[in-house]
Design an enzyme around this catalytic site. Sequence first.
Site, mmCIF file in Angstrom:
data_model
loop_
_atom_site.group_PDB
_atom_site.id
_atom_site.type_symbol
_atom_site.label_atom_id
_atom_site.label_comp_id
_atom_site.label_asym_id
_atom_site.label_seq_id
_atom_site.Cartn_x
_atom_site.Cartn_y
_atom_site.Cartn_z
ATOM 1 N N TRP A 1 47.933 111.214 -26.375
ATOM 2 C CA TRP A 1 47.142 109.988 -26.511
ATOM 3 C C TRP A 1 45.864 110.043 -25.685
ATOM 4 O O TRP A 1 44.832 109.504 -26.093
ATOM 5 C CB TRP A 1 47.983 108.751 -26.212
ATOM 6 C CG TRP A 1 49.010 108.559 -27.285
ATOM 7 C CD1 TRP A 1 50.353 108.704 -27.170
ATOM 8 C CD2 TRP A 1 48.751 108.247 -28.670
ATOM 9 N NE1 TRP A 1 50.959 108.494 -28.398
ATOM 10 C CE2 TRP A 1 49.998 108.213 -29.323
ATOM 11 C CE3 TRP A 1 47.592 107.992 -29.411
ATOM 12 C CZ2 TRP A 1 50.117 107.931 -30.693
ATOM 13 C CZ3 TRP A 1 47.710 107.714 -30.761
ATOM 14 C CH2 TRP A 1 48.969 107.686 -31.390
ATOM 15 N N ASP B 1 45.001 103.065 -20.740
ATOM 16 C CA ASP B 1 45.687 102.785 -22.008
ATOM 17 C C ASP B 1 47.166 102.586 -21.684
ATOM 18 O O ASP B 1 47.919 103.550 -21.618
ATOM 19 C CB ASP B 1 45.484 103.955 -22.979
ATOM 20 C CG ASP B 1 46.374 103.822 -24.216
ATOM 21 O OD1 ASP B 1 46.989 102.743 -24.412
ATOM 22 O OD2 ASP B 1 46.461 104.807 -24.981
ATOM 23 N N LYS C 1 55.011 97.974 -28.572
ATOM 24 C CA LYS C 1 56.118 98.557 -27.801
ATOM 25 C C LYS C 1 56.717 97.512 -26.853
ATOM 26 O O LYS C 1 57.875 97.153 -26.989
ATOM 27 C CB LYS C 1 55.647 99.790 -27.061
ATOM 28 C CG LYS C 1 55.107 100.847 -28.036
ATOM 29 C CD LYS C 1 54.198 101.818 -27.352
ATOM 30 C CE LYS C 1 53.267 102.529 -28.291
ATOM 31 N NZ LYS C 1 53.909 103.330 -29.328
HETATM 32 C C1 LIG Z 1 49.880 105.503 -25.298
HETATM 33 C C2 LIG Z 1 49.453 105.177 -26.709
HETATM 34 N N1 LIG Z 1 48.163 104.932 -26.960
HETATM 35 C C3 LIG Z 1 47.734 104.649 -28.197
HETATM 36 C C4 LIG Z 1 48.596 104.591 -29.268
HETATM 37 C C5 LIG Z 1 48.051 104.284 -30.636
HETATM 38 O O1 LIG Z 1 48.184 102.949 -30.858
HETATM 39 P P1 LIG Z 1 47.730 102.285 -32.259
HETATM 40 O O2 LIG Z 1 48.584 102.873 -33.307
HETATM 41 O O3 LIG Z 1 47.997 100.829 -31.981
HETATM 42 O O4 LIG Z 1 46.293 102.578 -32.465
HETATM 43 C C6 LIG Z 1 49.959 104.828 -29.043
HETATM 44 C C7 LIG Z 1 50.973 104.791 -30.117
HETATM 45 O O5 LIG Z 1 51.232 103.956 -30.843
HETATM 46 C C8 LIG Z 1 50.393 105.125 -27.736
HETATM 47 O O6 LIG Z 1 51.680 105.355 -27.492
#
Ligand SMILES: Cc1ncc(COP(=O)(O)O)c(C=O)c1O
Length: 359
Positions: free
Chosen positions: A102, A170, A194
Amino acid sequence: MSRVWNFSAGPAALPEAVLRIAQQEMLDWRGTGASVMELSHRGKPFMALAAEVEADLRELMAIPANYKVLFLQGGATQHFAQIPMNLVAPGQGADYLIGGHWAQKAAAEAEPYARVHVAGSSESTGFDRVPQVQQPDPDAAYLHFTPNETIQGTEFHTLPDAGDVPLVADMSSSILSRPVDVSRFGLIYAGAQKNIGPSGLVLMIVREDLLERAGQPMARIFRYAEQAANDSMFNTPNTWGWYLAGLTFQWLKAQGGLEAVGARNRAKADALYAAIDGSGGYYRNTIEPGSRSRMNVPFQLHDDALDAAFLAESEAAGLLALKGHRVLGGMRASIYNAMPLEGVTVLVDFMRDFAQRHG
Ligand SMILES: Cc1ncc(COP(=O)(O)O)c(C=O)c1O
């Protein structure tokens, strides 16, 4: 079908108590004779709710007065790009700590807007630990990091040292899982799916002075200062997600707040890692012990030929979504706030039993 023990990485299990309240209130929310989804975001009932939800979050996280709370859309991924749009001046640099999937994605999406500089990375050891700050850029607009890497299963247990540069985090997969000192961050953001509520909502906590940065040329809809000035209602917000987030915040308060929730999360993770480490090599987690995540626990079986049987039998036993991310294979148990210790105990018992039966 009764409810399962849901180990999904996201969208993930919500507290059953939250779902039950939403169910009860579905047809008639607060005496309006309509569901919350069917009401104007600008009407009195929803405006009152929005204020309550923010107050509950502020109390839970002890958010200082000089931080704004925003309820946005676009998923965390959209904000990988929107954060540099807002915070990085044309030609300026931004620091990224790369500890896994991520963080890599966040850095890649920032590329069109910032001179992305890798301030530290744990790629050389296969992302088996959180990265350290090695080469910070003192002129960077911010230092971005991912406190919990959902796929690799690593977590920062102390904050990286960013000096005077604002920390941008994040927190998609660890927000509200333990107390954090918000004043040490410039900006915190998290996709809701989550530890907060349904997907389609992004929570952001941002220090007010950062909203004054000019950033890049952009339309008003992308500008956080515009959302802040309009109480996150520059356009129609995700009212349903906002409502469910509010129910989750109330549930967290009823659980005793983030100290109590954090202690429970530690006990859950300790139980699962103890079962893995104590299996005599039948199960393995290869993350450096000081970097292990309390939210996402990846593990491999000693022989991957057993994976299919493990998945089929666990599902039959009411244990859902243990399949690891396709990049890493193996298994992963995501044990966010809504997973009680009881669910982890059922998993641990299943793992022992499986190892005995399949020798
Ligand atoms: C740490 C992290 N950042 C970002 C995301 C991506 O999020 P989204 O699908 O809401 O863009 C995720 C997974 O869903 C994640 O676990």
